[in-house]
Enzyme design. Structure first.
Site, PDB file in Angstrom:
ATOM      1  N   MET A  18     -32.803 -15.086  40.196  1.00 13.62           N
ATOM      2  CA  MET A  18     -32.957 -14.944  41.404  1.00 13.62           C
ATOM      3  C   MET A  18     -31.833 -15.713  42.374  1.00 13.62           C
ATOM      4  O   MET A  18     -31.753 -16.804  42.374  1.00 13.62           O
ATOM      5  CB  MET A  18     -34.164 -15.251  41.571  1.00 13.62           C
ATOM      6  CG  MET A  18     -36.001 -14.476  40.942  1.00 13.62           C
ATOM      7  SD  MET A  18     -37.600 -15.266  41.528  1.00 13.62           S
ATOM      8  CE  MET A  18     -36.755 -16.956  40.796  1.00 13.62           C
ATOM      9  N   GLY A  64     -32.035 -20.188  44.938  1.00 17.47           N
ATOM     10  CA  GLY A  64     -31.566 -19.564  44.498  1.00 17.47           C
ATOM     11  C   GLY A  64     -32.152 -20.286  43.107  1.00 17.47           C
ATOM     12  O   GLY A  64     -31.909 -21.268  42.767  1.00 17.47           O
ATOM     13  N   SER A  65     -32.772 -19.425  41.916  1.00 15.03           N
ATOM     14  CA  SER A  65     -33.327 -20.283  40.550  1.00 15.03           C
ATOM     15  C   SER A  65     -33.396 -18.998  39.439  1.00 15.03           C
ATOM     16  O   SER A  65     -32.980 -17.535  39.629  1.00 15.03           O
ATOM     17  CB  SER A  65     -34.485 -20.435  41.116  1.00 15.03           C
ATOM     18  OG  SER A  65     -35.905 -19.585  41.996  1.00 15.03           O
ATOM     19  N   ARG A  66     -34.260 -19.570  38.533  1.00 10.63           N
ATOM     20  CA  ARG A  66     -34.662 -18.619  37.586  1.00 10.63           C
ATOM     21  C   ARG A  66     -35.588 -18.948  36.557  1.00 10.63           C
ATOM     22  O   ARG A  66     -36.568 -19.685  36.722  1.00 10.63           O
ATOM     23  CB  ARG A  66     -33.753 -18.831  36.265  1.00 10.63           C
ATOM     24  CG  ARG A  66     -33.480 -18.387  35.206  1.00 10.63           C
ATOM     25  CD  ARG A  66     -32.071 -18.684  34.132  1.00 10.63           C
ATOM     26  NE  ARG A  66     -32.578 -19.344  32.951  1.00 10.63           N
ATOM     27  CZ  ARG A  66     -32.392 -19.441  32.197  1.00 10.63           C
ATOM     28  NH1 ARG A  66     -31.144 -20.407  32.054  1.00 10.63           N
ATOM     29  NH2 ARG A  66     -32.288 -19.393  30.298  1.00 10.63           N
TER      30      ARG A  66
END
Length: 223
Positions: free
Chosen positions: A101, A189-191
């Site tokens: 993301m 921002g990440s996953r």
């Protein structure tokens, strides 16, 4: 619609920005103040965009039959699809689908399946860039496992990124959850990784963009 996690943050930020703009008019020339004002307005619009929470509901009519339909738990891009050994809870080889993301994606996380939550755990950690392989174990992350109505155990993991400083998880052990409902939020921002059985049929490919709560990423046939 603004997500509940952003309402207080956006309120405080708006007050700070207005004060900074007012002080800039007292300290700088008119031209500089205009540039400062434009910058802060654009920045604030970005924050509003980040905390957006579009209403989505997966059509359960499509979920009938002998196969389990898995939907994307997050908006973003498919970073990788690979076979890995899941060593925290499932203790077996799985197909891992990683979704990255960016700060421009919706950051609401949604349950990929319906069922009962049988495992929830938060892991403190570092803030390595989210698309690096080691981030899944080094970074701050959460792990949730849902046992579906068809008996499948689906594990998914929120992973903090370089900019992320807060993972929010709503999932509670023994709760009954519905596919597409919110289970968490990650700020900036990440996953999200999701671990599926080896016999799953994957419906997406690396690099493909997916929509949380909408895009079908896999089906699991009954065996």
């Amino acid at each position: 619609m603004i997500h509940k996690e952003g309402i207080t943050f956006l309120g405080y930020t708006l007050v700070i920005i207005l004060l900074l703009i007012i002080f800039s008019f007292l300290l700088f020339s008119k031209l500089i103040c205009i540039f400062i004002s434009i910058f802060f307005i654009v920045f604030y619009l970005f924050l509003i965009l980040f905390f957006r929470n579009p209403k989505r509901k997966f059509n359960e009519i499509n979920d009938n039959g002998n196969k389990e339909i898995i939907i994307s738990p997050a908006d973003g891009k498919i970073l990788k699809i690979q076979k890995v050994f899941e060593n925290e809870f499932l203790k077996k080889k799985c197909i891992c689908i990683s979704i990255f993301m960016s700060p421009f994606n919706v950051h609401v996380n949604r349950f990929p399946v319906s069922g009962k939550i049988i495992y929830v755990k938060y892991h403190p950690g570092k803030y390595v860039i989210a698309w690096l392989p080691k981030s899944s174990s080094y970074n701050e992350h959460t792990t949730t496992v849902v046992k579906t109505n068809k008996g499948e155990k689906i594990l998914f993991r929120q992973i903090a990124g370089f900019l992320t400083r807060r993972i929010i998880l709503y999932a509670k052990k023994n709760s009954i959850v519905k596919k597409g409902d919110e289970f968490g939020f990650i700020k900036f921002g990440s996953r999200v990784d999701i671990f599926l059985p080896l016999y799953s049929i994957i419906l997406v490919k690396k690099g493909e963009k997916v929509i949380g709560g909408i895009t079908k990423i896999s089906t699991i046939p009954s065996i």
